[in-house]
Enzyme design. Structure first.
Site, mmCIF file in Angstrom:
data_model
loop_
_atom_site.group_PDB
_atom_site.id
_atom_site.type_symbol
_atom_site.label_atom_id
_atom_site.label_comp_id
_atom_site.label_asym_id
_atom_site.label_seq_id
_atom_site.Cartn_x
_atom_site.Cartn_y
_atom_site.Cartn_z
ATOM 1 N N CYS A 34 -36.382 3.782 9.372
ATOM 2 C CA CYS A 34 -35.915 2.846 8.199
ATOM 3 C C CYS A 34 -35.859 1.397 8.621
ATOM 4 C CB CYS A 34 -34.624 3.539 8.225
ATOM 5 S SG CYS A 34 -33.559 2.511 6.980
ATOM 6 N N ASP B 45 -9.866 17.373 -16.060
ATOM 7 C CA ASP B 45 -10.611 18.564 -16.215
ATOM 8 C C ASP B 45 -10.390 19.602 -15.234
ATOM 9 O OD1 ASP B 45 -11.854 17.172 -14.240
ATOM 10 O OD2 ASP B 45 -13.723 17.615 -15.058
ATOM 11 N N CYS C 16 -33.368 -0.757 7.253
ATOM 12 C CA CYS C 16 -32.092 -1.554 6.936
ATOM 13 C C CYS C 16 -31.401 -2.138 7.932
ATOM 14 C CB CYS C 16 -31.354 -0.200 6.458
ATOM 15 S SG CYS C 16 -30.157 0.646 7.665
ATOM 16 N N ASP D 128 -12.430 9.182 -11.478
ATOM 17 C CA ASP D 128 -12.495 10.556 -11.783
ATOM 18 C C ASP D 128 -10.926 11.106 -11.876
ATOM 19 O OD1 ASP D 128 -13.219 13.111 -12.034
ATOM 20 O OD2 ASP D 128 -13.752 13.440 -9.733
ATOM 21 N N CYS E 30 -30.559 0.308 10.915
ATOM 22 C CA CYS E 30 -31.757 0.649 11.898
ATOM 23 C C CYS E 30 -32.493 -0.410 12.580
ATOM 24 C CB CYS E 30 -32.561 1.677 10.751
ATOM 25 S SG CYS E 30 -31.563 2.933 10.170
HETATM 26 ZN ZN LIG Z 1 -31.367 2.490 8.032
#
Ligand SMILES: [Zn+2]
Length: 513
Positions: A275, A121, A277, A86, A280
């Site tokens: 979750c 920009d 993942c 960016d 978690c």
């Molecule tokens: Zn998670």
């Protein structure tokens, strides 16, 4: 440079090629702060298979200039995937100005060997018309300066994105896109005002994306700056956004907020992690709450990233399966304002038509319909149109038509005896597509569509209208309707009969159990 592999609505799976690198779209680019790198780009590649990240060229220009010029941005981030930079426009928005010219930033982005570059920009953000107009004019001027300086320099190394500004002022957005469409850019990048997302003004954001896509068409890829929360990812993809960046995984984590695909939870109010993942799975919420703050933030940010990437995979599978609209219907329930924005899509006839033109009729999976709104899906509209054009409107139909409840099967011989005719056609009623002609009964999508009885009940008036149109197109002179044992189908049949009588079409219901 960009090849479309599959499409559904205005969303597509595409292959973005930049020299010897490639990535699959829809592409999510996590924002990496080049100084802090709280979660490194390298880690994202190794653990999340991140193919691309975005970082800020202006920060590198200010803080790591010599190192970056010498080693290149990939060494700075220790990442060999696709890097988008960016330009620093965001700093303009935050701090009012940047200490660099568009020429300097453009040459710098090329020299640090970024893969996707953006001219300096002037983001519109949320502001009044006059101020917005100024940002568009300045951006267009910078864009011109950038293209000129690149031309002088010779061959371009990076892909260059045209920054589209104008914010919520759709006419300005349109003008900016129209001008940039004619310029020598490889892709577009729409500046999205973050306050829209924070204020749950999704409808405005969707309108902005649609305004741009209407002007640009679907040829070049479209990037969306600051896409925010994953709950909007499926929607922006469906509206034609191919790639987007977001820092929300980290910003939310700093605020102790845990991202799910349908919303955000405060970490101190979570009893169980919804979750799987690695974060978690390995830590209980209570343990996380007890951790040292920086470590806790890092772990929440890590979970948040996993959630963003999971959402992208779900969107891609939905596109491949032709189920993107189904995903929208489900995700629309994440928040009432998102539902409202979803309704805006479903009530926009012009947009639905645009989507219909890019939605293939066939797909690998069956179709699940839920209510009247599901019937407005581009794929369903397309199937109904096909039915009309490729069957009912074709010449050479019989004079007699026998209508059978869609859940019954009756032999031709038996029907011959019942109606006392030799020549007739057979069609099935009680389907959300109106009448399904016998030869098409077992074809896609008619045989692979699931829907509740309530859908037929709720939409019976429209269904009768549709069936009448089909009957008229087919030019049938006599309609024999075989009654059903199911009450809702009997009701539908009698409504149809009533309308047929009003129209003076010879028709009758035959009770046949
Ligand atoms: Zn998670």
């Amino acid at each position: 440079m960009f090849e479309v592999l599959a499409e559904d609505l205005l969303g597509r799976i595409g292959r973005l090629k930049i020299r010897n690198k490639q990535a699959e779209t829809p592409l999510f680019l996590p924002v990496i702060n080049p100084i802090t790198q709280s979660i490194s780009a390298k880690w994202m590649k190794e653990n999340l298979r991140a193919e691309a990240v975005i970082t800020n060229a202006y920060i590198i220009f200010k803080r790591l200039r010599e190192k970056a010029l010498e080693e290149g941005v990939h060494r700075i981030l220790d990442f060999d995937g696709i890097i988008m930079t960016d330009s620093g426009g965001y700093q303009v928005l935050e701090y009012g100005d940047v200490e660099a010219t568009p020429e300097e930033i453009a040459l710098f982005e090329e020299e640090i060997r970024t893969d996707i570059a953006v001219p300096l920009d002037i983001p519109t953000g949320i502001c009044g018309k006059e101020k917005a107009e100024e940002t568009v004019e300045k951006t267009l001027k910078n864009v011109e300066i950038t293209l000129n300086v690149l031309k002088e320099r010779g061959a371009r190394r990076a892909l260059w994105a045209a920054p589209i500004q104008g914010g919520i002022h759709l006419d300005l957005l349109q003008r900016c896109a129209e001008i940039e469409k004619e310029m020598d850019f490889d892709l577009y990048a729409l500046g999205s005002p973050t306050p829209l997302m924070e204020g749950y003004r999704f409808e405005k954001l969707f309108e902005m994306i649609y305004t741009v896509r209407k002007v640009t068409g679907l040829g070049r890829p479209l990037h969306l700056f600051g896409a925010g929360h994953p709950m909007i990812f499926p929607f922006i993809v469906a509206l034609g956004v191919d790639m987007f960046d977001s820092a929300s995984y980290y910003l939310y984590a700093k605020d102790e907020r845990y991202i799910t695909s349908t919303g955000t939870l405060r970490i101190d109010r979570i009893d169980y992690f919804p979750c799987n993942c690695p974060v978690c799975s390995n830590i209980a919420p209570d343990e996380l709450k007890e951790m040292e703050r920086n470590e806790r933030i890092r772990l929440i940010a890590t979970h948040n990233l996993y959630t963003c990437f999971k959402e992208i995979r779900e969107i891609k599978q939905a596109i491949r399966d032709g189920r993107l609209m189904e995903l929208l219907e489900i995700r629309a329930r994440s928040h009432p304002r998102l539902y409202q924005a979803f309704r805006w899509i479903m009530e926009n006839e012009e947009l639905l038509k645009f989507m219909e033109d890019h939605t293939p009729l066939s797909s690998r999976r069956g179709i699940n319909l839920f209510n009247g709104l599901s019937l407005k899906r581009p794929r369903i509209r397309r199937a109904k149109r096909r039915l009309m054009e490729r069957y009912f409107k074709l010449p050479g139909h019989e004079k007699n038509l026998v209508l059978i409840p869609f859940n019954r099967k009756m032999s031709f011989e038996k029907l011959k005896r019942i109606i006392g005719e030799e020549d007739f056609e057979i069609a099935y009623y009680g389907s959300p597509y109106g009448l399904i002609p016998d030869p098409l009964r077992y074809t896609y999508p008619f045989s692979q569509t699931n829907y509740p009885r309530t859908l037929i009940e709720e939409t019976s008036e429209n269904l009768v209208k549709l069936m009448i149109e089909q009957l008229k197109a087919g030019g049938y002179e006599r309609i024999h309707i075989i009654s059903s044992r199911s009450k809702y189908l009997r009701d539908l049949a009698s409504k149809l009969l009533e309308t047929l009588h009003e129209l003076g079409i010879d028709s009758n219901v035959i009770n046949q159990n």
